[in-house]
Design an enzyme around this catalytic site. Structure first.
Site, short mmCIF file in Angstrom:
data_model
loop_
_atom_site.label_atom_id
_atom_site.label_comp_id
_atom_site.label_asym_id
_atom_site.label_seq_id
_atom_site.Cartn_x
_atom_site.Cartn_y
_atom_site.Cartn_z
N CYS A 172 0.83 -1.20 0.00
CA CYS A 172 0.00 0.00 0.00
C CYS A 172 0.87 1.25 0.00
O CYS A 172 2.04 1.22 0.39
CB CYS A 172 -0.89 0.05 1.25
SG CYS A 172 -1.95 -1.38 1.48
N CYS A 215 -2.95 5.14 2.50
CA CYS A 215 -4.04 4.18 2.32
C CYS A 215 -5.04 4.27 3.48
O CYS A 215 -4.65 4.32 4.66
CB CYS A 215 -3.49 2.76 2.24
SG CYS A 215 -4.77 1.52 1.90
N ARG A 255 -7.68 -0.24 7.19
CA ARG A 255 -7.30 -0.45 8.59
C ARG A 255 -5.84 -0.86 8.68
O ARG A 255 -5.35 -1.68 7.90
CB ARG A 255 -8.19 -1.53 9.20
CG ARG A 255 -7.93 -1.79 10.67
CD ARG A 255 -8.89 -2.85 11.19
NE ARG A 255 -8.62 -3.17 12.59
CZ ARG A 255 -9.30 -4.06 13.29
NH1 ARG A 255 -10.29 -4.73 12.70
NH2 ARG A 255 -9.00 -4.28 14.55
N ARG A 272 1.31 -8.00 -3.94
CA ARG A 272 0.47 -7.45 -5.01
C ARG A 272 -0.11 -6.11 -4.55
O ARG A 272 -0.23 -5.85 -3.35
CB ARG A 272 -0.67 -8.43 -5.37
CG ARG A 272 -1.67 -8.65 -4.26
CD ARG A 272 -2.71 -9.71 -4.65
NE ARG A 272 -3.76 -9.82 -3.64
CZ ARG A 272 -3.66 -10.50 -2.53
NH1 ARG A 272 -2.53 -11.16 -2.25
NH2 ARG A 272 -4.66 -10.56 -1.66
N CYS A 294 -2.47 -3.04 -3.56
CA CYS A 294 -3.75 -2.83 -2.88
C CYS A 294 -4.76 -2.26 -3.87
O CYS A 294 -4.47 -1.29 -4.58
CB CYS A 294 -3.55 -1.87 -1.71
SG CYS A 294 -5.08 -1.36 -0.90
N CYS A 309 -6.07 1.59 -2.38
CA CYS A 309 -5.29 2.83 -2.52
C CYS A 309 -4.54 2.93 -3.84
O CYS A 309 -4.02 3.98 -4.19
CB CYS A 309 -4.32 2.99 -1.36
SG CYS A 309 -2.94 1.79 -1.34
#
Length: 357
Positions: free
Chosen positions: A50, A54, A57, A79, A81, A84
């Site tokens: 991320c 982002c 949580r 991979r 996100c 975001c």
């Protein structure tokens, strides 16, 4: 083997443009948009990476690792996100950089539609993107570029009228309007060392020493430590320097209060000269919250010019408004204090005071 066990915290790489682990984690906790593009956070439990801002949580600290860019994260098996979209940060900043180059190369101010097409985005979306990255709209940035050309042209021999047209203005009225915003005075006054401009000034006491506060009728044009009338006259040799009136006295007291209460002067009017690049840097400086710092690289990235770290440093050094435009909140990439026009000890004192607030 459990599918997720292959996602172990990736080894943290040392990178000159990348903050240390603690700073990276702090940026994620704060969802600091200014740090987007400087590194990515990799989450071992989900296998995703991320950007710092982002909105998802936050995972536990022990499940986070930090890598310098999306390519490194993908190479480690993570991979992107889907919330975001960290891969888009690099594309966005490249687009803004391309737009800036397009604006600066254009002989006449390009329209938003032309800038957006050059960058490969829809106009309304790109308008928001450009302002988010630079702190200015494309039109404001273009006006700053043209005003910078006017400033350079006025420094050359020749008439004011010739300078106006050489800078790319189609009419003197637009040049005078831009000059009031970017030069703080008319083109004629600027060309003649401030002749005809009236600047009121005074020196006030602060907890960090004597401070010069000076303003035109538009706003503050100089805030500095350890300066007086002679220094101000050297900057504006033909301006009319006047003693403080009641309005400037009140403004000077608010400026002095900034040393101990950084939030007290957020709405003070300013009247400073600068190129579009300098103004973008100064806007980025004012966006740094009290008690926090940014590196010169982070400031350059925040205005869409990640390769202009040295130029960002020079823009910080060219700041005319000590404390109000908080260049003391910028440090070197390795975390060391860096320079400060009004003394390293004063910079350290300002930062220490803000952290205690």
């Amino acid at each position: 083997m459990n599918q997720m066990t292959r996602f172990k915290p990736a080894p943290n790489r040392v990178d000159a443009a990348m903050p240390d682990d603690n700073a990276c984690w702090d940026a994620f906790v704060a969802r600091d948009r200014a740090m987007d593009g400087r590194f990515v956070g990799c989450v071992a439990t989900t296998g995703i990476y991320c950007k710092p801002s982002c909105a998802a949580r936050h995972p536990k600290r022990e499940n986070m690792a930090f890598l310098p860019d999306p390519a490194a994260a993908r190479a480690a098996g993570y991979r992107a996100c889907l919330r975001c979209r960290p891969d888009a940060v690099g594309r966005d900043r490249l687009a803004v950089a391309a737009a800036i180059a397009f604006i600066e190369a254009a002989e006449e101010t390009p329209r938003l539609e032309a800038i957006a097409v050059h960058a490969g985005y829809a106009p309304h979306h790109f308008h928001r993107l450009f302002k988010r990255e630079t702190g200015l709209t494309p039109a404001a940035y273009a006006r700053g570029v043209r005003a910078g050309r006017l400033k350079a042209a006025l420094a050359q021999p020749g008439s004011v009228t010739a300078a106006i047209y050489d800078a790319g203005y189609s009419a003197p009225s637009r040049a005078y309007a831009d000059a009031r915003q970017h030069l703080g005075m008319t083109p004629s006054a600027w060309k003649d060392g401030g002749r005809g401009a009236a600047i009121r000034w005074r020196v006030v006491d602060t907890s960090l020493g004597a401070m010069l506060v000076a303003a035109t009728d538009k706003g503050l044009c100089r805030i500095s430590f350890d300066e007086g009338e002679a220094d101000l006259r050297a900057r504006f040799p033909h301006a009319t320097l006047l003693p403080a009136d009641e309005a400037l006295d009140a403004m000077a007291q608010r400026v002095a209060a900034l040393v101990d209460d950084p939030a007290s002067g957020a709405d003070l009017p300013i009247d400073v000269r600068g190129t579009a690049f300098q103004q973008a840097v100064w806007a980025a400086l004012r966006a740094i919250p009290a008690g926090e710092t940014r590196s010169y690289g982070a400031i350059a990235a925040a205005i869409g010019r990640p390769g202009a770290v040295r130029a960002a440093g020079k823009a910080c050094g060219g700041n005319n408004l000590a404390v109000l435009v908080p260049c003391h909140r910028v440090v070197r990439g390795d975390g060391s204090i860096g320079g400060y026009a009004w003394g390293i000890e004063r910079k350290q004192a300002l930062l220490a005071h803000e952290r205690r607030k």
